[in-house]
Write a protein that holds these residues in place. Structure first.
Motif, PDB file in Angstrom:
ATOM      1  N   PHE A  11       0.818  -1.221   0.000  1.00 21.80           N
ATOM      2  CA  PHE A  11       0.000   0.000   0.000  1.00 21.80           C
ATOM      3  C   PHE A  11       0.854   1.275   0.000  1.00 21.80           C
ATOM      4  O   PHE A  11       0.574   2.226  -0.725  1.00 21.80           O
ATOM      5  N   THR A  12       1.881   1.285   0.825  1.00 20.37           N
ATOM      6  CA  THR A  12       2.720   2.489   0.897  1.00 20.37           C
ATOM      7  C   THR A  12       3.430   2.716  -0.433  1.00 20.37           C
ATOM      8  O   THR A  12       3.514   3.849  -0.921  1.00 20.37           O
ATOM      9  N   LEU A  54       8.927   8.920  -2.548  1.00 17.01           N
ATOM     10  CA  LEU A  54       9.249   8.072  -1.404  1.00 17.01           C
ATOM     11  C   LEU A  54       8.420   8.524  -0.210  1.00 17.01           C
ATOM     12  O   LEU A  54       8.503   9.692   0.196  1.00 17.01           O
ATOM     13  N   ALA A  55       7.640   7.618   0.345  1.00 16.05           N
ATOM     14  CA  ALA A  55       6.861   7.941   1.546  1.00 16.05           C
ATOM     15  C   ALA A  55       7.775   7.867   2.758  1.00 16.05           C
ATOM     16  O   ALA A  55       8.703   7.047   2.798  1.00 16.05           O
ATOM     17  N   THR A  56       7.496   8.716   3.737  1.00  6.49           N
ATOM     18  CA  THR A  56       8.298   8.730   4.973  1.00  6.49           C
ATOM     19  C   THR A  56       7.362   8.831   6.186  1.00  6.49           C
ATOM     20  O   THR A  56       6.152   9.007   6.028  1.00  6.49           O
ATOM     21  N   ALA A  57       7.956   8.741   7.356  1.00  9.82           N
ATOM     22  CA  ALA A  57       7.165   8.737   8.593  1.00  9.82           C
ATOM     23  C   ALA A  57       6.529  10.094   8.887  1.00  9.82           C
ATOM     24  O   ALA A  57       5.527  10.177   9.597  1.00  9.82           O
ATOM     25  N   PHE A  93      12.890   5.755   8.928  1.00  6.91           N
ATOM     26  CA  PHE A  93      11.893   6.804   8.695  1.00  6.91           C
ATOM     27  C   PHE A  93      10.780   6.268   7.799  1.00  6.91           C
ATOM     28  O   PHE A  93      10.201   6.993   6.989  1.00  6.91           O
ATOM     29  N   ARG A  94      10.515   4.951   7.908  1.00  6.31           N
ATOM     30  CA  ARG A  94       9.545   4.334   7.002  1.00  6.31           C
ATOM     31  C   ARG A  94       8.106   4.660   7.412  1.00  6.31           C
ATOM     32  O   ARG A  94       7.789   4.745   8.593  1.00  6.31           O
ATOM     33  N   MET A  95       7.263   4.785   6.418  1.00  2.97           N
ATOM     34  CA  MET A  95       5.820   4.923   6.646  1.00  2.97           C
ATOM     35  C   MET A  95       5.230   3.531   6.852  1.00  2.97           C
ATOM     36  O   MET A  95       5.719   2.559   6.267  1.00  2.97           O
TER      37      MET A  95
END
Ligand SMILES: Cc1ncc(COP(=O)(O)O)c(C=O)c1O
Length: 455
Positions: free
Chosen positions: A88-89, A106-109, A282-284
């Protein structure tokens, strides 16, 4: 699905900027039956015991519909809650990049970790100077300090509330590595001037688009014009997953670096326990990614509503002496209206200080705030510069010279005159705008009485 109670409880305790909104519905209105001030020919101010212009709360935030629940439950039931296991991310970041016209996403937290990852990718570090606006959320500056670089504040253009690009060149030194324009409130910084300066002085441009979802500069989405652009999806933002962020770029190497850095320095996306550089987590999460995909289905329509309402309100506010809505640069072809900002001139309100104007507005049923304080004068800066790390990197003389340069007089004045209305107030019907303008006109009409009172 609606769960206003839970949302309000949460927003009331957790979201600084949105706190005014969250508490508005619970505010005690006068007990007398409400009548509109126009019907009563300019009734007394609500703060003095009269009837408020508005008794209904503005639209609440976030909007929660069934598709959000479905997205969330899909993640829950797969048991793949981490992005390294799920999809999903990844789907969200590629969708977001495609929508905005960037090659890589790039998705991040969070927005802060998006900016921090980007700063690392650009190699910003000890001894560097980074040009920043003083009129922004503290995260823009914090990430510079976390890299042990010096944030060099360039004064604000009071008309637009954005960094004054005409003053950037004078702040460039041989140590300058990067400019961070912030597209504040969802409007756009002067990107023509900033990109030109960056090119001539060989500087990186890191766009802080944390408040500017779908905003445009000359019909290109902001965040795609510089080397890297960052978003926040924190709870108050126009696209919201509670917390969250994203980086967009057209540069493959920068993308690869960010991907690795935000994943503890792994060389390949999912390379297990093998690391090629320093990094962090820092991952989502998959929950955020799935929720963002669902919230995204409403973003365009919500943004259009905000734009239409904001344009309608601007026409009315421009007619009120002492109220000047923030101007947009000609190149700003789309404003995200995360914040609706205007100047308040007390001289046209019988000398009524801004704080009392805000209280009177709130009493009329229109929550508003005074916005930022001058960031370049906040104690966190002195504290950071006085730390062991900064003292080890910079000499006393260098830090003293930095202090000497750190003045933004236009911004100081702006911080005393600014008024903000939040994005959710622009999601309702046009009549809401009429009431905002009516409340301000009413306060102006009775400003003398209010100024002489103790309210
Ligand atoms: C201009 C700006 N930059 C950075 C951030 C940081 O984003 P986050 O709160 O998601 O870390 C924000 C969030 O409020 C912001 O408004």
């Amino acid at each position: 699905m609606k769960n206003n109670l839970t949302r309000r409880d949460f927003l009331g305790s957790a979201v600084g900027v949105a706190a005014g909104l969250a508490t508005t519905p619970a505010r005690a209105f006068p007990k007398t039956p409400p009548k509109s001030s126009s019907a009563s020919g300019g009734a007394d101010l609500a703060i003095l015991g009269g009837s408020p212009v508005r008794t209904k709360p503005f639209p609440s935030w976030p909007v929660i519909e069934q598709n959000d629940e479905k997205g969330w439950m899909q993640v829950l039931m797969t048991g793949k809650w981490n992005r390294l296991d799920g999809h999903f991310t990844h789907q969200f970041e590629t969708t977001w990049a495609r929508l905005l016209g960037a090659k890589y996403g790039l998705a991040t937290a969070s927005g802060t970790t998006a900016l921090l990852t980007s700063a690392n990718a650009l190699g910003i570090g000890p001894g560097d100077e980074v040009i920043v606006p003083p009129y922004t959320f503290v995260a823009t500056v914090n990430i510079v300090l976390l890299q042990h670089a010096l944030p060099v504040f360039v004064d604000t253009d009071p008309e637009t509330f954005q960094i004054d690009a005409r003053k950037v060149e004078a702040a460039i030194t041989k140590r300058t590595r990067c400019i961070i324009p912030v597209h504040l409130g969802g409007s756009a910084a002067d990107m023509d001037a900033i990109l030109d300066l960056a090119k001539r002085h060989n500087l990186f441009v890191l766009e802080d688009a944390c408040q500017a979802h779908l905003a445009e500069w000359r019909h290109k989405k902001v965040s795609t014009l510089g080397n890297l652009g960052c978003f926040s999806f924190q709870a108050s933002k126009n696209l919201n997953s509670g917390e969250g962020g994203a980086i967009l770029t057209n540069d493959h190497d920068l993308y690869e670096y960010c991907l690795s850095f935000h994943n503890q320095g792994r060389g390949k996306y999912n390379s297990g326990l093998s690391y090629v550089r320093n990094g962090a987590n820092f991952r989502m999460t998959e929950f955020q990614g799935a929720l963002l995909l669902q919230q995204l289905t409403r973003l365009e329509a919500q943004s259009r509503t905000r734009t239409e309402n904001a344009a309608y309100l601007t026409k009315q506010l421009k007619e009120i002496p002492g109220i000047s809505p923030a101007r947009m640069y000609d190149g700003c072809t789309r404003n995200a209206y995360h914040l609706y900002m205007f100047h308040y001139d007390s001289a046209h309100f019988a000398g009524l200080p801004r704080s009392r104007f805000l209280k009177a507005l709130e009493a009329e049923g229109v929550p508003a705030s005074g916005g930022y304080t001058p960031l370049n004068k906040e104690p966190f800066l002195k504290e950071a510069l006085g730390s062991r790390a900064f003292k080890a990197i910079y000499t006393q003389k260098e830090l003293a010279e930095y202090e000497e340069r750190n003045h933004c007089p236009e911004n100081d004045k702006l911080c005393e005159r600014a008024v903000w209305l939040e994005q959710t107030m622009f999601l309702g019907p046009r009549t809401d705008m009429d009431q905002i303008a009516e409340a301000i006109r009413k306060i102006q009409k009775h400003a003398g009485t209010l100024a002489r009172s103790h309210a």
